[in-house]
Motif scaffolding. Structure first.
Motif, PDB file in Angstrom:
ATOM      1  N   UNK A   1      39.398  36.359  36.956  1.00 15.29           N
ATOM      2  CA  UNK A   1      38.866  36.065  38.305  1.00 15.29           C
ATOM      3  C   UNK A   1      39.694  36.948  39.125  1.00 15.29           C
ATOM      4  N   UNK A   2      39.362  37.377  40.309  1.00 16.03           N
ATOM      5  CA  UNK A   2      39.965  38.333  41.168  1.00 16.03           C
ATOM      6  C   UNK A   2      40.228  39.683  40.880  1.00 16.03           C
ATOM      7  N   UNK A   3      39.494  40.022  39.663  1.00 12.99           N
ATOM      8  CA  UNK A   3      39.781  41.455  38.968  1.00 12.99           C
ATOM      9  C   UNK A   3      38.493  42.059  39.015  1.00 12.99           C
ATOM     10  N   UNK A   4      37.752  42.186  39.826  1.00 14.11           N
ATOM     11  CA  UNK A   4      36.457  42.575  39.803  1.00 14.11           C
ATOM     12  C   UNK A   4      36.667  44.196  40.181  1.00 14.11           C
ATOM     13  N   UNK A   5      35.896  45.096  39.539  1.00 10.96           N
ATOM     14  CA  UNK A   5      36.040  46.398  39.638  1.00 10.96           C
ATOM     15  C   UNK A   5      34.844  46.985  40.629  1.00 10.96           C
ATOM     16  N   UNK A   6      35.054  47.845  41.429  1.00 15.91           N
ATOM     17  CA  UNK A   6      33.613  48.519  42.080  1.00 15.91           C
ATOM     18  C   UNK A   6      32.915  49.133  41.045  1.00 15.91           C
TER      19      UNK A   6
ATOM     20  N   UNK B   1      31.358  45.686  48.252  1.00 19.32           N
ATOM     21  CA  UNK B   1      31.904  45.452  49.653  1.00 19.32           C
ATOM     22  C   UNK B   1      32.326  43.815  49.343  1.00 19.32           C
ATOM     23  N   UNK B   2      31.512  43.022  49.008  1.00 17.84           N
ATOM     24  CA  UNK B   2      32.052  41.516  48.866  1.00 17.84           C
ATOM     25  C   UNK B   2      33.302  41.362  47.839  1.00 17.84           C
ATOM     26  N   UNK B   3      33.050  41.906  46.716  1.00 21.15           N
ATOM     27  CA  UNK B   3      33.989  41.649  45.591  1.00 21.15           C
ATOM     28  C   UNK B   3      35.465  42.456  46.259  1.00 21.15           C
TER      29      UNK B   3
ATOM     30  N   UNK C   1      36.881  39.664  48.488  1.00 20.61           N
ATOM     31  CA  UNK C   1      37.416  38.690  47.809  1.00 20.61           C
ATOM     32  C   UNK C   1      38.682  38.990  46.906  1.00 20.61           C
ATOM     33  N   UNK C   2      38.711  39.983  46.418  1.00 17.49           N
ATOM     34  CA  UNK C   2      39.903  40.075  45.736  1.00 17.49           C
ATOM     35  C   UNK C   2      41.291  40.020  46.589  1.00 17.49           C
TER      36      UNK C   2
ATOM     37  N   UNK D   1      31.982  31.159  44.073  1.00 14.79           N
ATOM     38  CA  UNK D   1      32.084  32.762  44.415  1.00 14.79           C
ATOM     39  C   UNK D   1      32.566  33.711  43.338  1.00 14.79           C
ATOM     40  N   UNK D   2      33.490  33.191  42.295  1.00 17.90           N
ATOM     41  CA  UNK D   2      33.654  33.976  41.107  1.00 17.90           C
ATOM     42  C   UNK D   2      32.482  34.128  39.971  1.00 17.90           C
TER      43      UNK D   2
END
Length: 231
Positions: free
Chosen positions: A12-17, A69-71, A74-75, A119-120
């Protein structure tokens, strides 16, 4: 389902572009937007379909860019202890319950989740779709990529992605705007959302009923879009 951090999806919270590979159709289409905005062009110009290009491909590339953009936004929030205060069944607008279906067929289950968990799960689901080469091809064969992009199945998938991204924006604005404002990220959030709404308005990607909860934000943005469009 508890809303504790232990119940957020792994990573969670580690989304990469998500990137567009150089030399591909996706990369070329992505370049139009960068060039337009980088040269000081208007948002109306930036969202308009470039001459001679595929509308389906244009939507596909923007689904990825808006996910990024959203990720990224949210990060900034993903490690905030404030997320622990959310409980399943507490949604936006009031009375909305966020539910998520997992599995298929007889193994399918639907669970009630908190806003942060929703969201996650949305962001992970979108990333999974985009990373699936059969759904979002990113290869040198433009004809094959366009063949996939122009199918009814792809149109339905993109519609679902844009609707879910809108819902994520709704949660962020209703529950986290103050935090982002304190972090001086509110202007970035507003810019991203305006770009998203201009694009959705240009191509009619969001049902009217979907936008009602955020009408106070959406209405003036759409007005700006139409006024600029009429010039």
């Amino acid at each position: 389902m508890s809303s504790s951090r232990s119940n957020l999806p792994t990573g969670a919270g580690t989304f990469q572009p998500l990137r567009h590979r150089s030399g591909t159709l996706r990369d070329r289409l992505h370049g139009y937007t960068k060039q337009t905005l980088g040269a000081g062009g208007s948002l109306n110009d930036a969202v308009a379909l470039p001459p001679g290009e595929s509308c389906a491909g244009w939507v596909a590339v923007h689904a990825i860019d808006f996910y990024n953009d959203v990720s990224t936004i949210w990060a900034v929030m993903a490690e905030d202890p404030y997320l622990d205060s959310f409980r399943p069944g507490e949604g936006f607008p009031s009375g909305v319950e966020y539910r998520w279906s997992e599995g298929t067929g007889r193994d399918a289950t639907t669970i009630s989740v908190s806003a942060p968990v929703y969201i996650e799960k949305v962001l992970q689901w979108i990333a999974d779709q985009i990373n699936d080469e059969t759904k979002f091809p990113d290869d040198d064969d433009e004809a094959e990529a366009l063949r996939v992009f122009q199918t009814p199945q792809f149109a339905a998938l993109c519609g679902q992605i844009f609707r879910r991204l809108f819902r994520v924006y709704g949660i962020i604005y209703s529950s986290f705007f103050g935090t982002l404002e304190a972090l001086q990220m509110a202007p970035h959030l507003n810019t991203c959302f305006k770009h998203f709404m201009f694009f959705c308005t240009e191509f009619g990607l969001l049902p009217e009923r979907e936008m009602e909860p955020l009408e106070v934000l959406v209405k003036p943005i759409r007005k700006q879009y139409h006024l600029a469009k009429g010039k």
